[in-house]
Scaffold this motif. Structure first.
Motif, PDB file in Angstrom:
ATOM      1  N   VAL A   1       0.725  -1.174   0.105  1.00 46.04           N
ATOM      2  CA  VAL A   1       0.005  -0.054   0.032  1.00 46.04           C
ATOM      3  C   VAL A   1       0.930   1.335  -0.221  1.00 46.04           C
ATOM      4  O   VAL A   1       1.686   1.334   0.789  1.00 46.04           O
ATOM      5  N   ILE A   2       0.428   2.323  -0.870  1.00 49.05           N
ATOM      6  CA  ILE A   2       0.970   3.648  -0.835  1.00 49.05           C
ATOM      7  C   ILE A   2       0.008   4.435  -0.538  1.00 49.05           C
ATOM      8  O   ILE A   2      -0.944   4.710  -1.417  1.00 49.05           O
ATOM      9  N   ALA A   3      -0.263   4.954   0.417  1.00 51.83           N
ATOM     10  CA  ALA A   3      -1.487   5.780   0.802  1.00 51.83           C
ATOM     11  C   ALA A   3      -1.279   6.934   1.859  1.00 51.83           C
ATOM     12  O   ALA A   3      -0.219   6.936   2.463  1.00 51.83           O
ATOM     13  N   ASP A   4      -2.399   7.629   2.160  1.00 52.00           N
ATOM     14  CA  ASP A   4      -2.327   8.590   3.237  1.00 52.00           C
ATOM     15  C   ASP A   4      -2.456   7.755   4.600  1.00 52.00           C
ATOM     16  O   ASP A   4      -2.914   6.713   4.586  1.00 52.00           O
ATOM     17  N   GLU A   5      -2.285   8.474   5.609  1.00 51.49           N
ATOM     18  CA  GLU A   5      -2.029   7.828   6.912  1.00 51.49           C
ATOM     19  C   GLU A   5      -3.608   7.364   7.320  1.00 51.49           C
ATOM     20  O   GLU A   5      -3.689   6.148   7.862  1.00 51.49           O
ATOM     21  N   ASP A   6      -4.734   7.996   7.005  1.00 48.78           N
ATOM     22  CA  ASP A   6      -5.760   7.293   7.370  1.00 48.78           C
ATOM     23  C   ASP A   6      -6.224   6.195   6.460  1.00 48.78           C
ATOM     24  O   ASP A   6      -6.755   5.082   7.311  1.00 48.78           O
ATOM     25  N   SER A   7      -5.962   6.099   5.126  1.00 48.35           N
ATOM     26  CA  SER A   7      -5.955   4.711   4.519  1.00 48.35           C
ATOM     27  C   SER A   7      -5.125   3.640   4.911  1.00 48.35           C
ATOM     28  O   SER A   7      -5.726   2.557   4.901  1.00 48.35           O
ATOM     29  N   ILE A   8      -3.829   4.135   5.307  1.00 50.33           N
ATOM     30  CA  ILE A   8      -2.924   3.018   5.960  1.00 50.33           C
ATOM     31  C   ILE A   8      -3.557   2.427   7.126  1.00 50.33           C
ATOM     32  O   ILE A   8      -3.392   1.183   7.117  1.00 50.33           O
ATOM     33  N   THR A   9      -4.019   3.291   7.859  1.00 53.10           N
ATOM     34  CA  THR A   9      -4.595   2.775   9.332  1.00 53.10           C
ATOM     35  C   THR A   9      -5.783   1.738   9.018  1.00 53.10           C
ATOM     36  O   THR A   9      -5.826   0.714   9.738  1.00 53.10           O
ATOM     37  N   GLN A  68      13.244  -6.028   8.216  1.00 52.04           N
ATOM     38  CA  GLN A  68      12.342  -4.819   8.919  1.00 52.04           C
ATOM     39  C   GLN A  68      11.695  -4.130   7.842  1.00 52.04           C
ATOM     40  O   GLN A  68      11.262  -2.938   7.864  1.00 52.04           O
ATOM     41  N   GLU A  69      11.438  -4.737   6.696  1.00 52.84           N
ATOM     42  CA  GLU A  69      11.043  -4.030   5.419  1.00 52.84           C
ATOM     43  C   GLU A  69       9.433  -4.179   5.713  1.00 52.84           C
ATOM     44  O   GLU A  69       8.925  -5.292   5.795  1.00 52.84           O
ATOM     45  N   LYS A  70       8.792  -3.048   5.549  1.00 52.52           N
ATOM     46  CA  LYS A  70       7.152  -3.047   5.490  1.00 52.52           C
ATOM     47  C   LYS A  70       6.661  -3.010   4.209  1.00 52.52           C
ATOM     48  O   LYS A  70       7.261  -2.848   3.111  1.00 52.52           O
ATOM     49  N   ASN A  71       5.435  -3.506   3.968  1.00 53.64           N
ATOM     50  CA  ASN A  71       4.924  -3.683   2.884  1.00 53.64           C
ATOM     51  C   ASN A  71       3.710  -2.501   2.613  1.00 53.64           C
ATOM     52  O   ASN A  71       2.910  -2.568   1.851  1.00 53.64           O
ATOM     53  N   PHE A  72       4.111  -1.369   3.325  1.00 58.89           N
ATOM     54  CA  PHE A  72       3.285  -0.211   3.164  1.00 58.89           C
ATOM     55  C   PHE A  72       4.292   1.180   3.210  1.00 58.89           C
ATOM     56  O   PHE A  72       5.304   1.110   3.771  1.00 58.89           O
ATOM     57  N   PHE A  73       3.692   2.118   2.634  1.00 58.45           N
ATOM     58  CA  PHE A  73       4.397   3.675   2.722  1.00 58.45           C
ATOM     59  C   PHE A  73       3.426   4.635   2.846  1.00 58.45           C
ATOM     60  O   PHE A  73       2.287   4.658   2.147  1.00 58.45           O
ATOM     61  N   VAL A  74       3.646   5.412   3.962  1.00 61.74           N
ATOM     62  CA  VAL A  74       2.646   6.274   4.390  1.00 61.74           C
ATOM     63  C   VAL A  74       3.060   7.528   3.867  1.00 61.74           C
ATOM     64  O   VAL A  74       4.180   8.247   3.995  1.00 61.74           O
ATOM     65  N   TYR A  75       2.246   8.035   2.990  1.00 61.07           N
ATOM     66  CA  TYR A  75       2.106   9.308   2.565  1.00 61.07           C
ATOM     67  C   TYR A  75       1.702  10.509   3.338  1.00 61.07           C
ATOM     68  O   TYR A  75       0.515  10.400   3.638  1.00 61.07           O
TER      69      TYR A  75
END
Length: 118
Positions: free
Chosen positions: A10-18, A33-40
């Motif tokens: 996921v590449i998304a804003d904080e609300d979407s990621i949450t 420690q690699e994550k599968n999401f990126f907070v924009y």
């Protein structure tokens, strides 16, 4: 090849990621420690950072089957998304709380329209 692709990134804003993390999408690789999401973060995250996250999820990692990206973030790297021709990961544009979904901007729907001659 598809057997090793088991994650959603996921590449998304904080609300979407949450919301997606609460739904169980999040994963952190134990060894790296690699994550599968990126907070924009609006006004803080640069286009280059979004581009790097896209490249990492689409070209470097081989465990990603689907990439979800907020449509307003996808607009920042539209050329990259439109030029991505691989079968995996499938790139799906999703709306965010503050930015409604516009089907005219969606790269998948535009490809489908071209296939049908619209």
């Amino acid at each position: 090849m598809s057997e090793e692709r088991t994650l959603i990134a996921v590449i998304a804003d904080e609300d979407s990621i949450t919301g997606l993390l609460l739904a169980g999408v999040g994963q952190v690789t134990p060894s790296t420690q690699e994550k599968n999401f990126f907070v924009y973060k609006e006004g803080i995250t640069t286009r280059e950072q979004v581009s790097e996250a896209f490249e990492k999820f689409c070209r470097v990692r081989n465990d990603i089957a689907i990439l979800l990206i907020n449509q307003h973030i996808a607009e920042e790297i539209r050329v990259q998304i439109d030029n991505f021709r691989e079968a995996f990961p499938a790139i799906l544009e999703i709306p965010s709380k503050d930015h409604p979904y516009d089907p005219e901007k969606d790269s998948v729907l535009r490809r489908v329209k071209r296939l049908f001659g619209e």
